[in-house]
Design an enzyme around this catalytic site. Structure first.
Site, mmCIF file in Angstrom:
data_model
loop_
_atom_site.group_PDB
_atom_site.id
_atom_site.type_symbol
_atom_site.label_atom_id
_atom_site.label_comp_id
_atom_site.label_asym_id
_atom_site.label_seq_id
_atom_site.Cartn_x
_atom_site.Cartn_y
_atom_site.Cartn_z
ATOM 1 N N GLU A 17 10.866 4.313 1.736
ATOM 2 C CA GLU A 17 10.262 5.158 2.764
ATOM 3 C C GLU A 17 10.940 4.851 4.100
ATOM 4 O OE1 GLU A 17 8.105 3.342 0.765
ATOM 5 O OE2 GLU A 17 7.355 5.008 -0.433
ATOM 6 N N TYR A 39 21.037 5.077 5.150
ATOM 7 C CA TYR A 39 20.679 5.533 3.805
ATOM 8 C C TYR A 39 21.470 6.785 3.418
ATOM 9 C CZ TYR A 39 16.897 2.239 4.656
ATOM 10 O OH TYR A 39 16.187 1.097 4.959
HETATM 11 C C1 LIG Z 1 18.811 0.098 9.888
HETATM 12 C C2 LIG Z 1 19.576 -1.222 9.969
HETATM 13 C C3 LIG Z 1 19.198 -2.114 8.791
HETATM 14 C C4 LIG Z 1 21.095 -0.887 9.857
HETATM 15 O O1 LIG Z 1 21.816 -2.114 9.891
HETATM 16 P P1 LIG Z 1 23.094 -2.279 10.836
HETATM 17 O O2 LIG Z 1 23.731 -3.572 10.485
HETATM 18 O O3 LIG Z 1 22.709 -2.070 12.246
HETATM 19 O O4 LIG Z 1 23.978 -1.046 10.364
HETATM 20 P P2 LIG Z 1 25.527 -1.050 9.967
HETATM 21 O O5 LIG Z 1 26.355 -1.589 11.089
HETATM 22 O O6 LIG Z 1 25.703 -1.657 8.622
HETATM 23 O O7 LIG Z 1 25.789 0.519 9.908
HETATM 24 C C5 LIG Z 1 25.791 1.237 8.696
HETATM 25 C C6 LIG Z 1 25.505 2.697 8.999
HETATM 26 O O8 LIG Z 1 24.147 2.851 9.408
HETATM 27 C C7 LIG Z 1 24.079 3.913 10.371
HETATM 28 N N1 LIG Z 1 23.598 3.365 11.641
HETATM 29 C C8 LIG Z 1 23.438 2.082 11.982
HETATM 30 N N2 LIG Z 1 22.933 1.987 13.230
HETATM 31 C C9 LIG Z 1 22.779 3.255 13.673
HETATM 32 C C10 LIG Z 1 22.284 3.806 14.870
HETATM 33 N N3 LIG Z 1 21.860 3.029 15.883
HETATM 34 N N4 LIG Z 1 22.241 5.153 14.973
HETATM 35 C C11 LIG Z 1 22.661 5.953 13.975
HETATM 36 N N5 LIG Z 1 23.138 5.475 12.800
HETATM 37 C C12 LIG Z 1 23.205 4.146 12.657
HETATM 38 C C13 LIG Z 1 25.450 4.468 10.500
HETATM 39 O O9 LIG Z 1 25.610 5.498 9.534
HETATM 40 C C14 LIG Z 1 26.293 3.269 10.144
HETATM 41 O O10 LIG Z 1 27.575 3.596 9.710
HETATM 42 P P3 LIG Z 1 28.793 3.686 10.793
HETATM 43 O O11 LIG Z 1 28.795 2.393 11.535
HETATM 44 O O12 LIG Z 1 29.979 3.893 9.918
HETATM 45 O O13 LIG Z 1 28.457 4.843 11.688
HETATM 46 C C15 LIG Z 1 19.376 -1.957 11.319
HETATM 47 O O14 LIG Z 1 19.751 -1.102 12.361
HETATM 48 C C16 LIG Z 1 17.938 -2.410 11.532
HETATM 49 O O15 LIG Z 1 17.561 -3.494 11.088
HETATM 50 N N6 LIG Z 1 17.159 -1.569 12.215
HETATM 51 C C17 LIG Z 1 15.762 -1.918 12.553
HETATM 52 C C18 LIG Z 1 14.930 -2.054 11.311
HETATM 53 C C19 LIG Z 1 14.941 -0.788 10.498
HETATM 54 O O16 LIG Z 1 14.763 0.308 11.014
HETATM 55 N N7 LIG Z 1 15.111 -0.949 9.173
HETATM 56 C C20 LIG Z 1 15.081 0.165 8.243
HETATM 57 C C21 LIG Z 1 13.662 0.493 7.960
HETATM 58 S S1 LIG Z 1 13.503 1.806 6.792
#
Ligand SMILES: CC(C)(COP(=O)(O)OP(=O)(O)OC[C@H]1O[C@@H](n2cnc3c(N)ncnc32)[C@H](O)[C@@H]1OP(=O)(O)O)[C@@H](O)C(=O)NCCC(=O)NCCS
Length: 153
Positions: A110, A122
């Site tokens: 979700e 995702y």
């Molecule tokens: C969601 C989360 C796990 C992604 O991890 P991350 O290490 O920041 O992301 P990555 O650097 O591996 O990025 C992978 C892809 O995610 C997407 N992404 C990551 N951050 C993003 C942002 N701020 N806005 C839009 N897309 C984003 C992009 O598609 C990215 O690919 P790209 O770098 O080639 O554009 C992290 O931002 C997080 O912990 N967020 C807060 C908690 C959360 O929302 N968890 C998910 C709950 S369902």
């Protein structure tokens, strides 16, 4: 020639002794964080729970429920200062490997429609929206729906 050292990333199972640090991170990451009970219960029932460590320090964590042939992703979090460096992608890939190893054929999750980073991650992996759970999350403006996403593993 100067040597460029890549930071070492590894994955270790989350243990009860990690919960204080995980909870402190959770409270920094989310407006509506999981409680201590959510984490202790997850470990008590044997959910697949992992820390992602970078150079030995926790940079993220995840909790996943494995049930017969389905994996349900319950929590995936990267520390604010470690975000947007590819670690979320690595952690999710690790969960795919674990889930496939347990013979899961599908992963479900979700996500808030307002969560751009989660949705971006995702979608990048090919998750498709298969439904909506109305009023699933607390929000600052009443309840917020969840998108239900799925990926064939
Ligand atoms: C969601 C989360 C796990 C992604 O991890 P991350 O290490 O920041 O992301 P990555 O650097 O591996 O990025 C992978 C892809 O995610 C997407 N992404 C990551 N951050 C993003 C942002 N701020 N806005 C839009 N897309 C984003 C992009 O598609 C990215 O690919 P790209 O770098 O080639 O554009 C992290 O931002 C997080 O912990 N967020 C807060 C908690 C959360 O929302 N968890 C998910 C709950 S369902």
């Amino acid at each position: 020639m100067a040597a460029v050292l890549a930071p070492a990333v590894d994955f270790v199972p989350m243990r009860s002794g990690d919960i204080d640090a995980v909870l402190a991170a959770e409270q920094r990451i989310y407006d509506f964080p999981w409680t201590r009970g959510n984490f202790t219960d997850s470990l008590a029932v044997g959910y697949s729970a992992w820390l992602l460590r970078e150079d030995g320090r926790m940079a993220g964590y995840a909790v996943m429920m494995l049930a017969v042939d389905e994996a349900h992703l319950l929590n995936l979090s990267i520390l604010p200062e470690a975000q947007r460096r590819g670690l979320g992608r690595l952690l999710l890939h690790h969960l795919f490997v674990v889930a496939r190893g347990k013979r899961a054929t599908r992963m479900l999750l979700e996500v808030r429609p307002s969560n751009a980073s989660g949705l971006g991650l995702y979608r990048q992996f090919g998750f498709l929206t298969i439904g909506e759970r109305r009023g699933y999350y607390q929000s600052h403006h009443g309840r917020e729906s969840a998108l239900v996403m799925a990926l064939d593993l």
